[in-house]
Design an enzyme around this catalytic site. Structure first.
Site, mmCIF file in Angstrom:
data_model
loop_
_atom_site.group_PDB
_atom_site.id
_atom_site.type_symbol
_atom_site.label_atom_id
_atom_site.label_comp_id
_atom_site.label_asym_id
_atom_site.label_seq_id
_atom_site.Cartn_x
_atom_site.Cartn_y
_atom_site.Cartn_z
ATOM 1 N N LEU A 1 0.934 -1.361 0.217
ATOM 2 C CA LEU A 1 -0.114 0.065 0.128
ATOM 3 C C LEU A 1 0.995 1.153 0.029
ATOM 4 O O LEU A 1 0.227 2.300 -0.372
ATOM 5 C CB LEU A 1 -1.008 -0.062 1.331
ATOM 6 C CG LEU A 1 -2.070 -1.190 1.322
ATOM 7 C CD1 LEU A 1 -2.760 -1.079 2.631
ATOM 8 C CD2 LEU A 1 -2.633 -0.959 0.183
ATOM 9 N N GLY A 2 2.221 1.235 0.563
ATOM 10 C CA GLY A 2 3.076 2.375 0.427
ATOM 11 C C GLY A 2 4.362 2.053 1.060
ATOM 12 O O GLY A 2 4.373 0.768 1.850
ATOM 13 N N GLN A 3 5.137 2.786 0.844
ATOM 14 C CA GLN A 3 6.647 2.376 1.174
ATOM 15 C C GLN A 3 7.326 3.741 1.567
ATOM 16 O O GLN A 3 7.001 4.892 1.213
ATOM 17 C CB GLN A 3 7.436 1.739 0.434
ATOM 18 C CG GLN A 3 7.246 0.496 -0.049
ATOM 19 C CD GLN A 3 7.990 -0.319 -0.995
ATOM 20 O OE1 GLN A 3 8.289 0.218 -2.109
ATOM 21 N NE2 GLN A 3 8.378 -1.327 -0.883
ATOM 22 N N GLY A 4 8.134 3.756 2.830
ATOM 23 C CA GLY A 4 8.884 4.904 3.501
ATOM 24 C C GLY A 4 10.241 4.428 3.456
ATOM 25 O O GLY A 4 10.768 3.207 3.197
ATOM 26 N N ALA A 5 11.060 5.480 4.143
ATOM 27 C CA ALA A 5 12.242 5.181 4.790
ATOM 28 C C ALA A 5 12.360 4.032 5.556
ATOM 29 O O ALA A 5 13.491 3.141 5.478
ATOM 30 C CB ALA A 5 12.875 6.486 4.959
ATOM 31 N N ASP B 1 4.683 15.641 9.269
ATOM 32 C CA ASP B 1 4.952 15.193 7.962
ATOM 33 C C ASP B 1 3.906 14.947 7.137
ATOM 34 O O ASP B 1 3.421 13.994 6.737
ATOM 35 C CB ASP B 1 5.729 13.758 7.991
ATOM 36 C CG ASP B 1 6.219 13.218 6.709
ATOM 37 O OD1 ASP B 1 6.446 13.955 5.626
ATOM 38 O OD2 ASP B 1 6.670 11.974 6.595
#
Length: 715
Positions: A16-20, A135
């Site tokens: 669904l989503g990717q971050g650091a 953020d």
């Protein structure tokens, strides 16, 4: 490949989503199958201090609001990696929505207001708990779609959040470049050390950029080549932005910054909403933290905006749609004042219609009592003053130049852009179609109103005619009786003035009939135009062209994922490019030569109608005043006649003396004749009273027309 915790299972392909520091997957409860979202932290996240790692868990546990993502549980993978189990939102993120080519120019007004309301409510909850998010961006606002199809937006990703009161500061850096407050951008992106600390206003800056992005489809501050490739200019734009400006763009390399103090014409928000929104954006996108709005001011302004009731309005003679935002408790007078502000039409010239009928409103009424309106069913505003020709309600979208060279990535990027542009073309064609319908409906209602005014004018003439005949009849009999009653006829002889009015009435009648004939002609013309426009298929044609262009875009998307194409695939790619160029030309031709041209022709016709109908209205209004005066004059004349007859009756009843020297028989005849005249006079008085009763029963005349010479002098 799959992964699981004690209670939940997911595929590593359902990202669904990717971050650091983490990835989010769509998962299922092992027992119930309920869909959830799981946030799985990677190895990098564990290099952070333990209190930072635990902060997001603690934040989500204490927050409980419909506009903040819910935390269900905290579990672990066999590798001991932490997993947050949260509610699953089927609509993806706000960023996903904005990346849809259909929203390339921003969200529709109703959807934007939903985004604004959800952000305001979610942020208000955060401030109640003293939390700064740090953020905020479209990617961290997720969308839940209810069974009714309506959206609910929720703040998510509290990995950077921390508790901070309004007067507290922090020095650590979090956030995403394009949405980062300039002070934080200077240190985090440009790597320039400084001694500045940051307050809760950093969230307000991010909210401003996010709202601008949602309203327009674009970022407010854009250097040449983009914010990620030209970071120093990005910082320069945000820090040198003049007060009140809400956007700055650099169009050529090393060129000047073009500042904007309003939202672009291409966005889908109404002028009424823009007027309220722009000061909010200007107030919170202020680099100087001392000049930036506080959250209290932000909440006050946005709450005021969201509590207002939108009233859709279509100014008929200007051919312009408006949306007036007013509080439900405001008076209609305040609504009219806002209409005057948006349209330039003074209160004394405003006249409203709804569903083809007049809408009489008292100034003291509350706005909540106005009928429900929509874009396709607004209030119609008539102006009883000549209105200047207004510009067209839309502008043709700018179309980028198609790449001449074969390049898979560039062609894909162009096709994605052009899909957004053609969506905008389609919206404009649909808007013009709606405006055409409103123009035809509005002028039909206007024509029917003038017909009603003409009928009232005819009714007025009928009333005047009845009263005039009554006066003529009375005047004739008074002349016969005057000599026997020893009265001076000059004191009540109005025969000449009555005759003058008698000669003018047919002119009035003929004039009204001429107006009715002209209205017949206008309605025939309007009906023919309506039939022609009903057969117009511009919207359907544009939809078909959009589908063809979208199909090419999907083909180019596959080519981009493939990378280097085989010879035959490359040839097919090039053929599709030829087709794409042809479709774009057809889109422009359809817009200019069919949709826009027909709209211009209709507007030209309505300007002619408006001129003719305004003249009718003015002359009918003049006659209304004139006829009121005529009726008053005739009524006064009747009163004079009644008084004259009263005097005659008194004279006949009291004067029993007959001329001396007459024979007895002649004297008897004279007395008998005087008694007969007295009876006749009493009958005439009763006849006048009866006529007055008939006139009163016909009802009051509200409006009429002055179609001939000026009204005669007072009778």
């Amino acid at each position: 490949m799959t992964a699981s915790t004690a209670s939940y299972l997911w595929s590593l392909h359902d990202v669904l989503g990717q971050g650091a520091t983490a990835s989010v997957y769509k998962a299922r409860n092992k027992r119930s199958g309920e869909l959830v979202a799981v946030k799985v932290f990677n190895i990098l996240s564990y290099s952070r201090p333990h209190d930072v790692q635990m902060r997001e868990f603690e934040m989500l546990r204490k927050l409980n609001h419909s506009n903040i993502v819910r935390l269900f549980a905290v579990e672990e993978l066999p590798s001991r990696q932490k997993v947050l189990v949260m509610e699953f939102c089927s609509g993806g993120s706000l960023l996903n929505l904005l990346e849809d080519p259909e929203n390339a120019y921003g969200l529709p007004e109703t959807e934007f207001l939903t985004v604004l309301q959800c952000i305001v409510q979610g942020m208000n909850h955060l401030r109640e708990y003293g939390v700064v998010h740090r953020d905020i961006k479209p990617g961290n606002i997720i969308r839940q779609v209810g069974e009714d199809g309506k959206s609910v937006y929720k703040l998510t990703d509290f990995g950077a959040a921390r508790e901070l009161d309004d007067d507290e500061k922090f020095v650590s850096i979090y956030g995403t470049e394009e949405y980062l407050h300039p002070d934080m951008y200077e240190r985090a992106v440009l790597r320039k050390p400084h001694q500045k600390s940051y307050g809760v206003s950093v969230d307000l800056w991010s909210i401003g950029v996010t709202l601008y992005h949602a309203a327009t489809g674009s970022l407010p501050f854009t250097p040449y080549e983009g914010p990620r490739k030209n970071k120093p200019t990005m910082y320069k734009i945000t820090t040198e932005k003049p007060m009140g400006a809400i956007a700055g763009i650099q169009r050529v390399e090393s060129g000047p910054i073009e500042w904007s103090y309003h939202l672009p014409h291409s966005c889908q928000l109404s002028q009424g909403l823009r007027v309220l929104l722009v000061p909010v954006l200007a107030g919170i996108m202020e680099a100087d933290q001392d000049r930036c709005w506080a959250f209290d001011q932000f909440f006050k302004a946005t709450t005021d905006l969201l509590q207002r009731q939108p009233v859709h309005l279509f100014s008929l003679q200007q051919a312009m749609a408006h949306c007036v935002y007013v509080h439900h408790y405001n008076t209609v007078t305040m609504f009219f004042e806002e209409v005057a502000s948006q349209t330039g039409i003074g209160l004394q010239h405003q006249h409203l219609m709804y569903l083809g009928h007049e809408l009489p409103l008292e100034g003291s009424m509350k706005v909540v009592n106005l009928p429900s309106t929509s874009v396709s069913q607004p209030l119609i505003l008539l102006s009883y003053a000549p209105e200047p020709n207004t510009s067209l309600p839309v502008r043709e979208p700018e179309t980028p130049v198609i790449p001449s060279k074969f390049e898979v990535v560039a062609d894909y990027s162009f096709s994605k852009t052009i899909v957004g542009v053609v969506h905008q073309y389609l919206r404009i064609v649909q808007l013009l179609h709606t405006h055409r319908e409103l123009l035809l409906q509005g002028y039909y209602g206007y024509m029917m109103k003038l017909r009603s005014d003409c009928r009232e004018a005819m009714h007025s003439i009928t009333v005047i005619t009845i009263r005039l005949r009554s006066c003529f009849n009375a005047q004739h009999k008074i002349h016969k009786l005057a000599s026997y009653a020893s009265e001076n006829q000059g004191s009540f002889d109005n025969s000449q003035k009555l005759q003058q009015l008698h000669e003018i009435l047919p002119v009035y009648t003929a004039g009204i009939q001429e107006f009715l004939n002209r209205l017949d002609h206008l309605q025939i013309e309007q009906s023919k135009l309506a039939e022609t426009l009903a057969s117009d298929k511009s919207c359907q044609k544009m939809e078909m062209l959009l589908q063809k262009i979208m199909a090419i875009h999907q083909h180019y998307r596959k080519d981009r994922l493939t990378g280097k194409l085989a010879y035959n695939d490359e040839q097919i790619h090039k053929f599709e490019k030829i087709h794409l160029s042809s479709h774009i030309k057809r889109v422009k031709s359809l817009f200019r030569e069919e949709s826009m041209q027909r709209y211009k022709e209709l507007v030209a016709s309505t300007r002619t109608w408006s001129s003719v109908m305004l003249e009718m209205h003015t002359r009918l209004l003049d006659f209304s005043s004139s006829s009121t005066g005529l009726l008053a004059d005739l009524e006064m004349n009747e009163q004079h006649q009644m008084k004259a007859m009263d005097r005659m009756l008194y004279s006949l009843q009291t004067n029993r003396t007959v001329q001396p020297g007459l024979a007895p028989r002649d004297k008897d005849q004279m007395v008998s004749r005087m008694h007969h005249l007295r009876d006749e006079m009493e009958l005439l008085v009763r006849e006048l009273q009866c006529n007055n009763s008939i006139i009163e029963s016909l009802g009051a005349v509200n409006s009429a027309a002055d179609l001939g010479p000026a009204r005669p002098s007072t009778l």
